[in-house]
Design a protein around this motif. Structure first.
Motif, PDB file in Angstrom:
ATOM      1  N   ILE A  10     -15.849  70.638  -6.048  1.00 37.85           N
ATOM      2  CA  ILE A  10     -15.900  70.502  -7.196  1.00 37.85           C
ATOM      3  C   ILE A  10     -17.288  69.826  -7.888  1.00 37.85           C
ATOM      4  N   VAL A  11     -18.114  69.588  -7.071  1.00 35.01           N
ATOM      5  CA  VAL A  11     -19.395  69.273  -8.008  1.00 35.01           C
ATOM      6  C   VAL A  11     -21.131  70.390  -7.984  1.00 35.01           C
ATOM      7  N   ASP A  12     -20.460  71.192  -6.902  1.00 32.99           N
ATOM      8  CA  ASP A  12     -21.135  72.290  -7.050  1.00 32.99           C
ATOM      9  C   ASP A  12     -19.893  73.480  -7.893  1.00 32.99           C
ATOM     10  N   MET A  13     -19.660  73.304  -8.589  1.00 26.08           N
ATOM     11  CA  MET A  13     -19.071  74.266  -8.828  1.00 26.08           C
ATOM     12  C   MET A  13     -19.123  73.535 -10.992  1.00 26.08           C
ATOM     13  N   LEU A  14     -19.214  72.029 -10.775  1.00 31.74           N
ATOM     14  CA  LEU A  14     -19.754  71.806 -11.923  1.00 31.74           C
ATOM     15  C   LEU A  14     -21.636  71.816 -12.213  1.00 31.74           C
ATOM     16  N   LEU A  15     -21.973  71.599 -10.607  1.00 30.86           N
ATOM     17  CA  LEU A  15     -24.187  72.204 -11.323  1.00 30.86           C
ATOM     18  C   LEU A  15     -23.740  74.232 -11.437  1.00 30.86           C
ATOM     19  N   ALA A  16     -23.156  74.538 -10.957  1.00 29.66           N
ATOM     20  CA  ALA A  16     -23.126  75.865 -11.600  1.00 29.66           C
ATOM     21  C   ALA A  16     -22.516  76.464 -12.729  1.00 29.66           C
ATOM     22  N   GLN A  17     -21.971  76.019 -13.020  1.00 24.55           N
ATOM     23  CA  GLN A  17     -21.414  75.581 -14.552  1.00 24.55           C
ATOM     24  C   GLN A  17     -23.335  74.816 -14.989  1.00 24.55           C
ATOM     25  N   THR A  18     -23.140  74.275 -15.271  1.00 25.41           N
ATOM     26  CA  THR A  18     -24.919  73.495 -16.116  1.00 25.41           C
ATOM     27  C   THR A  18     -26.088  74.683 -15.309  1.00 25.41           C
ATOM     28  N   ASP A  19     -26.112  75.422 -14.940  1.00 29.43           N
ATOM     29  CA  ASP A  19     -26.965  76.135 -14.385  1.00 29.43           C
ATOM     30  C   ASP A  19     -26.241  77.864 -15.307  1.00 29.43           C
ATOM     31  N   THR A  20     -25.270  77.394 -16.220  1.00 25.20           N
ATOM     32  CA  THR A  20     -24.914  79.062 -16.797  1.00 25.20           C
ATOM     33  C   THR A  20     -25.068  78.161 -18.370  1.00 25.20           C
ATOM     34  N   LEU A  21     -25.690  77.115 -18.499  1.00 25.73           N
ATOM     35  CA  LEU A  21     -25.633  77.014 -19.738  1.00 25.73           C
ATOM     36  C   LEU A  21     -27.058  77.875 -20.586  1.00 25.73           C
ATOM     37  N   PRO A  22     -27.081  77.819 -21.859  1.00 32.82           N
ATOM     38  CA  PRO A  22     -28.502  78.526 -22.370  1.00 32.82           C
ATOM     39  C   PRO A  22     -29.368  77.783 -22.228  1.00 32.82           C
ATOM     40  N   GLU A  23     -31.046  78.690 -22.196  1.00 34.60           N
ATOM     41  CA  GLU A  23     -31.554  78.114 -20.723  1.00 34.60           C
ATOM     42  C   GLU A  23     -32.334  77.409 -22.176  1.00 34.60           C
ATOM     43  N   LYS A  24     -32.691  77.562 -23.406  1.00 29.66           N
ATOM     44  CA  LYS A  24     -33.288  75.857 -23.854  1.00 29.66           C
ATOM     45  C   LYS A  24     -32.651  74.908 -23.999  1.00 29.66           C
ATOM     46  N   TYR A  25     -31.297  75.057 -24.055  1.00 32.37           N
ATOM     47  CA  TYR A  25     -30.268  73.801 -23.817  1.00 32.37           C
ATOM     48  C   TYR A  25     -30.865  72.830 -22.476  1.00 32.37           C
ATOM     49  N   ARG A  26     -30.731  73.893 -21.264  1.00 30.26           N
ATOM     50  CA  ARG A  26     -31.493  72.987 -20.084  1.00 30.26           C
ATOM     51  C   ARG A  26     -32.780  72.737 -19.805  1.00 30.26           C
ATOM     52  N   HIS A  27     -33.590  72.968 -20.420  1.00 32.51           N
ATOM     53  CA  HIS A  27     -35.228  73.227 -21.325  1.00 32.51           C
ATOM     54  C   HIS A  27     -35.181  71.313 -21.467  1.00 32.51           C
ATOM     55  N   LEU A  28     -34.400  71.395 -22.712  1.00 30.31           N
ATOM     56  CA  LEU A  28     -34.334  70.655 -23.184  1.00 30.31           C
ATOM     57  C   LEU A  28     -33.420  69.231 -22.322  1.00 30.31           C
ATOM     58  N   ALA A  29     -32.906  69.044 -21.585  1.00 26.39           N
ATOM     59  CA  ALA A  29     -32.661  68.488 -20.884  1.00 26.39           C
ATOM     60  C   ALA A  29     -33.211  67.736 -19.679  1.00 26.39           C
ATOM     61  N   GLY A  30     -33.734  68.727 -19.009  1.00 26.30           N
ATOM     62  CA  GLY A  30     -34.238  68.838 -17.661  1.00 26.30           C
ATOM     63  C   GLY A  30     -33.900  69.272 -17.244  1.00 26.30           C
ATOM     64  N   TRP A  31     -33.355  70.382 -17.346  1.00 24.04           N
ATOM     65  CA  TRP A  31     -32.455  70.951 -15.911  1.00 24.04           C
ATOM     66  C   TRP A  31     -33.046  72.078 -15.111  1.00 24.04           C
ATOM     67  N   SER A  32     -34.031  72.413 -16.288  1.00 21.42           N
ATOM     68  CA  SER A  32     -35.025  73.928 -15.492  1.00 21.42           C
ATOM     69  C   SER A  32     -35.945  73.500 -14.720  1.00 21.42           C
TER      70      SER A  32
END
Length: 126
Positions: A104-126
């Protein structure tokens, strides 16, 4: 409204945060479930540069020192609300199916990786 993402989030290791997956797989199922629950229910936030927090009129991103605008904050709040609901739905659905917590952790991380690049950039996920 949250959409059902259980079919689209595959159990793959996050390209941006593989250490989270590694920790979940090397720990006990109970601790992996705590990780999964934390990932699902945590509120996302913009990752601000610590120095800019002293001058709240010019908040900047930690990663690039870019100025964070009102439009950025509004965008982040909108996408963040949807992302949180999707994570919760995925977590609850997979937990009910009996999916192993580390998966489930892997699935949640994979889902996060599919969020828009701008969002991940603002959150520090990229």
């Amino acid at each position: 409204a949250a959409s059902d993402t259980s079919g689209s989030a595959k159990s793959t290791v996050s390209a941006t945060h593989p250490w989270i997956s590694e920790a979940a797989h090397s720990d006990s199922p109970e601790n992996a479930d705590k990780m999964a629950n934390g990932l699902a229910y945590a509120s996302d936030g913009i990752l601000y540069d610590a120095d800019s927090l002293l001058n709240k009129n010019e908040l900047r991103l930690a990663s690039t020192k870019e100025l964070v605008t009102d439009q950025d904050r509004s965008y982040f709040a909108q996408i963040g609300s949807q992302a949180t609901q999707q994570r919760i739905s995925l977590y609850e659905t997979e937990k009910a199916k009996g999916t192993p917590p580390a998966q489930i952790v892997d699935m949640l991380l994979a889902q996060t990786d599919t969020l828009p690049e701008k969002y991940r950039h603002l959150a520090g996920w990229s």
